[in-house]
Structures are given as C-alpha cells and as structure tokens.
Scaffold this active site. Structure first.
Site, PDB file in Angstrom:
ATOM      1  N   GLU A  10      -4.592   0.635   2.478  1.00  0.00           N
ATOM      2  CA  GLU A  10      -5.565  -0.753   2.042  1.00  0.00           C
ATOM      3  C   GLU A  10      -6.876  -0.959   2.213  1.00  0.00           C
ATOM      4  OE1 GLU A  10      -4.146  -3.523   2.882  1.00  0.00           O
ATOM      5  OE2 GLU A  10      -2.161  -2.835   3.473  1.00  0.00           O
TER       6      GLU A  10
ATOM      7  N   SER B 232       1.471  -1.553   0.360  1.00  0.00           N
ATOM      8  CA  SER B 232      -0.110   0.184   0.048  1.00  0.00           C
ATOM      9  C   SER B 232       0.878   1.152   0.125  1.00  0.00           C
ATOM     10  CB  SER B 232      -1.350   0.112   1.618  1.00  0.00           C
ATOM     11  OG  SER B 232      -0.361  -0.251   2.611  1.00  0.00           O
ATOM     12  N   HIS B 233       1.689   0.980   0.222  1.00  0.00           N
ATOM     13  CA  HIS B 233       3.463   1.801  -0.678  1.00  0.00           C
ATOM     14  C   HIS B 233       4.186   1.803  -0.909  1.00  0.00           C
ATOM     15  CE1 HIS B 233       1.220   3.326   4.110  1.00  0.00           C
ATOM     16  NE2 HIS B 233       0.686   4.560   3.674  1.00  0.00           N
TER      17      HIS B 233
END
Ligand code: NDP
Length: 331
Positions: free
Chosen positions: A192, A51-52
């Site tokens: 997320e 997610s990053h």
C-alpha cells in the site's frame, strides 16, 4: 483491454487470469506453477485487493527471469513428525505448494486435532488469506504467517529488522464463507505504501519514519526508512513471533538473513511459512453464537466480509491498472 484517457488500462476481470498465465509462462513458469500464481493474482483482483494483484506481476516476472525463483518447481511433502508436514517448495512461488498441502494438512488436523505445515525454500509474494481459506474450505481452522525483508524496527528501535510479517486466520462456517482476518504487523502493508508512492499521495501520520527515525507522511521517505508496527510494542512482538515461527522454528531465513542473500530483482526473498490447522468441530456452534453477538452491535461486520463485498463491483466494473504496469506485464 481498453486504454482510458486518464492514463490507465481497463481490463475485464476475466482477462486477468489468461494475461497472468501467459506472462508467467513466457518468463519461465510451467503450466502448473503459472496457473497457481495467476489464480492468486486473479483472486486478489476479484476481491479488490489490488496491492496483491497485477501490481505484483513485475516482481513475479523479474524473479523468474533472474533465475532466483524456480518456475518449474515441484513441491515435496513429507510427514516429518506425526503432526508436522514438511513442505519443500523446491525454490518456487508459494501458491502451488499451498494447493498441494491444503488437503493433507486438513486431513492431519481432522485425524489428530492439530497439524502444522512447515513450508520452506519458498517465495511468498501474496495475501495470506488465500491459504487459510483453502484450509477453512476443507473444514479446519487455518492460521498462517510469513516473514519478508526488514521493514519494521523492534520495539524502541528505529532501523528495520522484522518484515511486515502478516498473520492470517480463517474459521470455517457451515454453509457460509469462512470468517477471515489477514493483517500485516505494520500499520499499513508495504504494498500500500508502494502504491501511495507510485500515485504520489501522502500517508497518515504514524505509518512510518524516515531514514533518520523521524516521523514522515511521505511514502518515498518511509520506503527508505521504516514502517511502524501497529499498536506500538504489541505489534512489534507479533512481528517478532512471526520471525520465530516462520523462520527460526522451521529452519528458514529470518528477514534480515533473507535480505542479505536476496538479489533485489524486485521479487520476494526466499523464506518460509508457518501454517497451523486445527479441528474446530467442538467449537463451531459456540463460534456462531459469538458472531451473532458481534453483529448485534451497530457498525460491526465480520472480518473478511469487507473484502467479499467488493466482488460484485469488481465483476461489474473490471480492473484499472496504470498503463506502464500493463506494458511491463505485456512485454
Ligand atoms: P488491512 O489493514 O487492510 O486489513 C486487515 C484485516 O482487518 C482484514 O482481514 C480486514 O478484513 C479486517 N478489517 C478491516 N476493517 C475491519 C472492520 N471494520 N471490521 C472487521 N474487520 C476489519 O490489511 P493489511 O494492510 O494489514 O494487510 C494487507 C495484506 O498484505 C494481507 O493480505 C497480507 O497477507 C498481505 N501481506 C503479505 C506479505 C507477504 O510477505 N506475502 C507481507 C505483508 C502483508 P476485510 O478484508 O474484510 O476488510
């Protein structure tokens, strides 16, 4: 790069960094800024924190193209008080400022026991463990927090006011990687929830509410409504504290002010980050005693080790991203 039958693109881990550097440069970054952001994306992918990782690239690129973020930023560091480093990120992404402030901040903490970096005029779109581990790797305790756009209601409310406001903490260890926890004030990080919306699956109850304040498991409804803080009013107070430290205290925008000013190009809003460094010398042995006691209990592990355990799998299997994400980055 290989296109897969399931509609994804497979990348070897060592393809991530050059691809990110190239795209960031074509969108307006100079080499130093591109390397700093790309290294952050690479580290996220290397640790399975998707997610990053590359998932954030379209946002990074959009804010360079819209001119909101300065891709040629040159962070300026000054000592505004004996234990405070003022770091002006020059309107750029935060990772270059982190690289530049880690050593002087650690030196300040070693000399005086404590040092604070007040990072302003910055755009933070990454996982915070990267900067607290930079400090731990310099031998000091690191604590960092940053605010974002409103996503969480205050305790008792139903409309977003606080960002998902993460807090990260790293404790250095001799001959071992630091102990690190890094957690959003929300039950689940917004990234997320966005991934769940993209992949079309529902979320557990308690993650968020819809626009009318009703509980929902639909990530699209949560993105229109609000995420919930972890631990009810306790998490809400942590999110509030982050607003106070990473905005009010250091003279930057609160989440709702940042959102009002943002051009909504898909990247992060302008904001600040509060970073604290402490000299741990007298506590290192005691900490190891605590960690040993924790690990005596079946089912435990140290925070940070879960993320690190993913590295060998990612290295062996590479990274899979949806084809539309790959095409956005490549184009
Ligand atoms: P998680 O809930 O996935 O994890 C939170 C922390 O708990 C991690 O440090 C994790 O360690 C630890 N942990 C999880 N399970 C255990 C366990 N069984 N035992 C011990 N420790 C455990 O993270 P979040 O979803 O809350 O946050 C995700 C990321 O989003 C963070 O990196 C945060 O910085 C980032 N973020 C960034 C924002 C920004 O504005 N830049 C905004 C909001 C979030 P481990 O990693 O080892 O599993």
């Amino acid at each position: 790069m290989k296109k897969l039958e399931n509609g994804s693109v497979h990348l070897e881990l060592d393809e991530v960094m050059p691809m990110a550097v190239d795209s960031l440069k074509r969108a307006g970054c100079d080499d130093e800024n591109a390397q700093a952001v790309a290294s952050c994306i690479y580290e996220a992918e290397r640790h399975g924190a998707h997610s990053h990782g590359l998932f954030r690239m379209p946002g990074y690129l959009a804010s360079l193209k819209s001119g909101k973020v300065n891709g040629k930023a040159s962070p300026k560091i000054s000592t505004s008080k004996p234990s405070v480093l003022s770091v002006d990120s020059d309107g750029g992404y935060a990772p270059l400022a982190h690289k530049k402030l880690a050593k002087p901040l650690a030196d300040m903490a070693k000399a005086q026991g404590v040092g604070v970096a007040a990072l302003t005029n910055t755009f933070h779109f990454a996982a915070l463990w990267q900067e607290t581990e930079m400090l731990a790797n310099e031998g000091v305790v690191g604590l960092a927090c940053t605010a974002f756009k409103p996503a969480l209601p205050p305790a008792g409310g139903s409309k977003p006011l606080y960002g998902t406001n993460p807090v990260a903490f790293s404790w250095p260890r001799e001959d071992k990687e630091p102990l690190t926890f890094d957690q959003a004030s929300a039950v689940m990080a917004r990234g997320e929830v966005m991934i769940a919306a993209r992949e079309g699956h529902t979320l557990p109850e308690g993650v968020g509410i819809d626009e009318n304040g009703n509980p929902t498991t639909d990530p699209n409804e949560i993105l229109k409504g609000a995420l919930l803080p972890y631990g009810g009013y306790k998490g809400a107070s942590i999110a509030m504290m982050v607003e106070l430290l990473a905005a009010s205290l250091i003279g930057e925008q609160l989440s709702f002010e940042a959102a009002a000013q943002d051009n909504n190009d898909g990247g992060p809003p302008r904001g600040g980050e509060f970073i604290l460094a402490l000299d741990p010398t007298n506590g290192l042995a005691s900490a190891e005693g605590l960690f040993a006691k924790m690990l005596e209990q079946e089912g435990t592990r140290l925070p940070g080790d879960g993320r690190r355990a993913k590295r060998s799998k990612v290295l062996a299997e590479g990274v899979q991203i949806p084809v539309d994400l790959y095409e956005k980055i490549a184009s």
